[in-house]
Design an enzyme around this catalytic site. Sequence first.
Site, PDB file in Angstrom:
ATOM      1  N   THR A  18     -27.014  59.843 -21.257  1.00 30.76           N
ATOM      2  CA  THR A  18     -25.533  59.743 -21.556  1.00 30.76           C
ATOM      3  C   THR A  18     -25.103  58.462 -21.687  1.00 30.76           C
ATOM      4  O   THR A  18     -25.312  57.162 -21.163  1.00 30.76           O
ATOM      5  CB  THR A  18     -24.938  60.265 -20.021  1.00 30.76           C
ATOM      6  OG1 THR A  18     -25.697  61.558 -19.682  1.00 30.76           O
ATOM      7  CG2 THR A  18     -23.480  60.327 -20.210  1.00 30.76           C
ATOM      8  N   CYS A  46     -33.275  32.152 -19.983  1.00 28.44           N
ATOM      9  CA  CYS A  46     -34.597  32.657 -19.455  1.00 28.44           C
ATOM     10  C   CYS A  46     -35.709  32.123 -19.154  1.00 28.44           C
ATOM     11  O   CYS A  46     -36.771  32.426 -18.519  1.00 28.44           O
ATOM     12  CB  CYS A  46     -34.948  33.653 -20.982  1.00 28.44           C
ATOM     13  SG  CYS A  46     -33.772  34.278 -21.490  1.00 28.44           S
ATOM     14  N   SER A  72     -26.845  41.541 -28.895  1.00 23.30           N
ATOM     15  CA  SER A  72     -26.343  41.921 -27.472  1.00 23.30           C
ATOM     16  C   SER A  72     -24.774  41.709 -27.332  1.00 23.30           C
ATOM     17  O   SER A  72     -24.589  40.505 -27.597  1.00 23.30           O
ATOM     18  CB  SER A  72     -27.035  40.955 -26.523  1.00 23.30           C
ATOM     19  OG  SER A  72     -28.058  41.701 -25.839  1.00 23.30           O
ATOM     20  N   ASN A 103     -31.992  30.459 -29.931  1.00 20.46           N
ATOM     21  CA  ASN A 103     -30.958  30.271 -28.626  1.00 20.46           C
ATOM     22  C   ASN A 103     -31.325  28.847 -27.955  1.00 20.46           C
ATOM     23  O   ASN A 103     -30.256  28.374 -27.320  1.00 20.46           O
ATOM     24  CB  ASN A 103     -31.440  31.290 -27.679  1.00 20.46           C
ATOM     25  CG  ASN A 103     -33.023  31.337 -27.670  1.00 20.46           C
ATOM     26  OD1 ASN A 103     -33.884  31.856 -28.513  1.00 20.46           O
ATOM     27  ND2 ASN A 103     -33.632  31.343 -26.313  1.00 20.46           N
ATOM     28  N   HIS A 109     -23.008  40.831 -24.707  1.00 21.07           N
ATOM     29  CA  HIS A 109     -22.568  39.585 -23.874  1.00 21.07           C
ATOM     30  C   HIS A 109     -22.785  38.216 -24.523  1.00 21.07           C
ATOM     31  O   HIS A 109     -22.236  37.136 -23.871  1.00 21.07           O
ATOM     32  CB  HIS A 109     -23.322  39.673 -22.536  1.00 21.07           C
ATOM     33  CG  HIS A 109     -24.920  39.195 -22.481  1.00 21.07           C
ATOM     34  ND1 HIS A 109     -25.188  38.070 -22.167  1.00 21.07           N
ATOM     35  CD2 HIS A 109     -26.009  39.947 -22.818  1.00 21.07           C
ATOM     36  CE1 HIS A 109     -26.581  38.023 -22.160  1.00 21.07           C
ATOM     37  NE2 HIS A 109     -27.012  39.227 -22.965  1.00 21.07           N
ATOM     38  N   GLN A 115     -28.260  35.541 -31.330  1.00 18.57           N
ATOM     39  CA  GLN A 115     -27.398  34.114 -31.110  1.00 18.57           C
ATOM     40  C   GLN A 115     -26.445  33.704 -32.234  1.00 18.57           C
ATOM     41  O   GLN A 115     -25.555  33.098 -32.368  1.00 18.57           O
ATOM     42  CB  GLN A 115     -28.291  33.029 -30.856  1.00 18.57           C
ATOM     43  CG  GLN A 115     -29.164  33.070 -29.691  1.00 18.57           C
ATOM     44  CD  GLN A 115     -28.126  32.643 -28.326  1.00 18.57           C
ATOM     45  OE1 GLN A 115     -26.895  32.465 -28.553  1.00 18.57           O
ATOM     46  NE2 GLN A 115     -28.646  32.975 -27.193  1.00 18.57           N
ATOM     47  N   THR A 143     -33.010  42.655 -25.764  1.00 26.07           N
ATOM     48  CA  THR A 143     -34.377  42.727 -25.194  1.00 26.07           C
ATOM     49  C   THR A 143     -34.855  44.171 -25.528  1.00 26.07           C
ATOM     50  O   THR A 143     -35.967  44.432 -26.267  1.00 26.07           O
ATOM     51  CB  THR A 143     -34.367  42.603 -23.732  1.00 26.07           C
ATOM     52  OG1 THR A 143     -33.852  41.226 -23.301  1.00 26.07           O
ATOM     53  CG2 THR A 143     -35.910  42.677 -23.161  1.00 26.07           C
TER      54      THR A 143
HETATM   55  N1  PMP Z   1     -32.642  37.459 -28.590  1.00 27.49           N
HETATM   56  C1  PMP Z   1     -32.124  36.072 -28.425  1.00 27.49           C
HETATM   57  C2  PMP Z   1     -32.119  34.965 -29.545  1.00 27.49           C
HETATM   58  C3  PMP Z   1     -31.507  35.695 -27.119  1.00 27.49           C
HETATM   59  O1  PMP Z   1     -30.892  34.741 -27.090  1.00 27.49           O
HETATM   60  C4  PMP Z   1     -31.558  36.725 -26.204  1.00 27.49           C
HETATM   61  C5  PMP Z   1     -30.793  36.091 -24.622  1.00 27.49           C
HETATM   62  N2  PMP Z   1     -31.112  35.279 -24.310  1.00 27.49           N
HETATM   63  C6  PMP Z   1     -32.017  37.728 -26.292  1.00 27.49           C
HETATM   64  C7  PMP Z   1     -32.872  38.064 -27.529  1.00 27.49           C
HETATM   65  C8  PMP Z   1     -32.283  39.037 -25.127  1.00 27.49           C
HETATM   66  O2  PMP Z   1     -30.809  39.309 -24.958  1.00 27.49           O
HETATM   67  P1  PMP Z   1     -30.439  40.363 -23.529  1.00 27.49           P
HETATM   68  O3  PMP Z   1     -30.867  39.607 -22.495  1.00 27.49           O
HETATM   69  O4  PMP Z   1     -29.122  40.559 -23.580  1.00 27.49           O
HETATM   70  O5  PMP Z   1     -31.358  41.679 -23.694  1.00 27.49           O
END
Ligand code: PMP
Length: 388
Positions: A239, A329, A201, A153, A203, A181, A72
């Site tokens: 930091t 989301c 990202s 996504n 995670h 993704q 994001t």
């Molecule tokens: N871009 C895509 C294609 C995503 O699938 C996501 C998370 N759903 C994001 C951006 C945003 O990632 P984050 O919430 O880890 O910032």
Amino acid sequence: MGRYIYLDNNGTTEMDAEVISFMHQYESLYGNASSMHSLGRNAAAGIDWARGEVAKLIDGDESGVYFTSGATESNNTVFSIFRDLIDDGSSRNRIVLSSVEHPASIETAKYLRKRGYNVDFAPVDHSGRLDLDKYKALMGDDVCFVSVMVGNNESGTIQPVKEAAEIAHSSGAYFHTDATQAIGKIPVSVREIGADYLSLSGHKFYGPKGIGVLYAAPSVPMRPFIHGGHQENGMRAGTYNNQAIYGLGKAAELALKNIEYEHTMLWQMREALRKGILDRIPDVIVNGSDNPEYCLPGTLNVSFAGAEGESILLYLDLEGIAVSTGSACATGSLEPSYVLLAAGLDTELAHGSIRFSFGRFNTMEDVDYVLEKLPPIIDRIRKMSTRR
Ligand code: PMP
């Protein structure tokens, strides 16, 4: 709790045990990586290592890897770099992005548009792929940058990013791709794509949350985006979160090592579920592309006519199966998915869509379990529905 089957890996992934134990190993390494004493230098060495792992994963230069809080922030940053250039009077003052980008880009673009900036959304075809002719027609010598994601996504559709980058470059625009993704599912190379910027990202590929990367190729426009100290070449102050960065590095190392095997496994599970659903349940539409080359291997998005996605999700949850309606989301709003609508799906079918997304820890038994539980659920919901 009994059996729990997690099929929401596009929402987030469980951290890999190797990532967790790697992070634990450095729990007490509290040094500030910007400090010159040995504790600081030790912390910094781990950060350099992680930067190298990320660079290898995306086939980029280490010097272009900027750690952020996630995709994001990375996406927002690219827009703000160009917003500054526009504010400074650049004659290239138009932004183009696909209409199926993640909200982290779409909402940023809408925000800028509301404030008077020129923004165009490039349409997609019925499979959710960028319509390259219409995209090309949007190019011009006033476009500063373009954003097209690698894989979606929600639908799992893979975009023609290499072609899109070439077209953007031939009109003199920079090219950003959101690879969040795609990482860990298909090979992603900034060189091959020709991407000037890339977002990811941690995670989404078995690493920790709250850590990600903005990649910027050598000599593309860049400017400080979090002001303060001199971290990240003075671009992104604050930091370092040592442990999260090490975890991201480990996740990147594992992703690269496992990519071929995982691609195959994810595809097999997705295909077994797709065929099983089509065999057992009538009036089903598989969203996204029919061409395997254009599908993220672990994503299956399906619309069940006459059944609300939210009801299906809740009934599956009662059986210990976690899925998503559209993107995580979008949870909290009952709006149909703009991604599916952009691909021409009608509103009712978009409401009846479920996204199954597989990950490293799923097995074929999970597919069997879903195929046992899903058909009676759809049947029950359809019988209760007044719309049929
Ligand atoms: N871009 C895509 C294609 C995503 O699938 C996501 C998370 N759903 C994001 C951006 C945003 O990632 P984050 O919430 O880890 O910032």
